[in-house]
Design a protein around this motif. Structure first.
Motif, PDB file in Angstrom:
ATOM      1  N   UNK A 129       0.557   0.934   1.350  1.00 53.31           N
ATOM      2  CA  UNK A 129       0.931   1.406   2.685  1.00 53.31           C
ATOM      3  C   UNK A 129      -0.075   2.414   3.232  1.00 53.31           C
ATOM      4  N   UNK A 130      -0.717   3.150   2.347  1.00 51.27           N
ATOM      5  CA  UNK A 130      -1.731   4.122   2.763  1.00 51.27           C
ATOM      6  C   UNK A 130      -3.094   3.462   2.993  1.00 51.27           C
TER       7      UNK A 130
ATOM      8  N   UNK B 140      16.133  -5.809  -1.634  1.00 53.50           N
ATOM      9  CA  UNK B 140      15.027  -4.907  -1.342  1.00 53.50           C
ATOM     10  C   UNK B 140      14.362  -4.454  -2.631  1.00 53.50           C
ATOM     11  N   UNK B 141      13.047  -4.426  -2.600  1.00 53.77           N
ATOM     12  CA  UNK B 141      12.287  -3.931  -3.742  1.00 53.77           C
ATOM     13  C   UNK B 141      12.178  -2.417  -3.606  1.00 53.77           C
ATOM     14  N   UNK B 142      12.454  -1.720  -4.676  1.00 58.95           N
ATOM     15  CA  UNK B 142      12.322  -0.261  -4.662  1.00 58.95           C
ATOM     16  C   UNK B 142      10.851   0.103  -4.566  1.00 58.95           C
ATOM     17  N   UNK B 143      10.528   1.062  -3.709  1.00 57.91           N
ATOM     18  CA  UNK B 143       9.126   1.471  -3.575  1.00 57.91           C
ATOM     19  C   UNK B 143       8.578   2.020  -4.888  1.00 57.91           C
ATOM     20  N   UNK B 144       7.322   1.709  -5.126  1.00 57.18           N
ATOM     21  CA  UNK B 144       6.624   2.190  -6.317  1.00 57.18           C
ATOM     22  C   UNK B 144       5.304   2.794  -5.866  1.00 57.18           C
ATOM     23  N   UNK B 145       4.599   3.422  -6.781  1.00 53.05           N
ATOM     24  CA  UNK B 145       3.317   4.049  -6.448  1.00 53.05           C
ATOM     25  C   UNK B 145       2.345   3.007  -5.896  1.00 53.05           C
ATOM     26  N   UNK B 146       2.350   1.801  -6.467  1.00 55.16           N
ATOM     27  CA  UNK B 146       1.450   0.759  -5.959  1.00 55.16           C
ATOM     28  C   UNK B 146       1.780   0.427  -4.505  1.00 55.16           C
TER      29      UNK B 146
ATOM     30  N   UNK C 260       6.929  12.193  -3.558  1.00 55.21           N
ATOM     31  CA  UNK C 260       7.045  13.380  -4.402  1.00 55.21           C
ATOM     32  C   UNK C 260       6.337  13.174  -5.742  1.00 55.21           C
ATOM     33  N   UNK C 261       6.430  11.966  -6.290  1.00 57.13           N
ATOM     34  CA  UNK C 261       5.719  11.668  -7.533  1.00 57.13           C
ATOM     35  C   UNK C 261       4.209  11.791  -7.329  1.00 57.13           C
TER      36      UNK C 261
ATOM     37  N   UNK D 288      -5.542   3.881  -8.675  1.00 56.21           N
ATOM     38  CA  UNK D 288      -4.566   4.956  -8.460  1.00 56.21           C
ATOM     39  C   UNK D 288      -4.883   6.127  -9.389  1.00 56.21           C
ATOM     40  N   UNK D 289      -5.141   5.830 -10.647  1.00 55.71           N
ATOM     41  CA  UNK D 289      -5.483   6.885 -11.619  1.00 55.71           C
ATOM     42  C   UNK D 289      -6.748   7.618 -11.200  1.00 55.71           C
TER      43      UNK D 289
END
Length: 85
Positions: A14-15, A3-9, A68-69, A24-25
């Protein structure tokens, strides 16, 4: 299981938002929240986005860390302002 750990990307994907680093910035810069406004109460989320974020926060798993990030990043200006006062 690999499994790949979720990241901001991944969160932005997903949004349904542009997930490039620049996008993102820009989103974070243009959508800063007042210190008293919770992430889930932000007026710009669609119903589906709100539901997704709420589910991930409630899961208290790896996705909750990424949400949370995002929350911290969207409150960055509010944190800076409160430290000045």
């Amino acid at each position: 299981m690999n499994q790949v750990r979720p990241r901001m990307t991944h969160l932005f994907e997903q949004l349904g938002l542009d997930s490039t680093a620049a996008a993102i910035a820009e989103f974070i810069s243009e959508h800063q929240l007042h210190q008293d406004l919770a992430l889930l109460d932000a007026p710009y989320w669609t119903k589906a986005q709100h539901q997704f974020l709420a589910e991930k926060i409630a899961s208290d798993g790896e996705w909750a860390i990424v949400v949370d990030q995002l929350n911290e990043a969207l409150h960055e200006d509010a944190t800076s302002e409160s430290q000045v006062q």
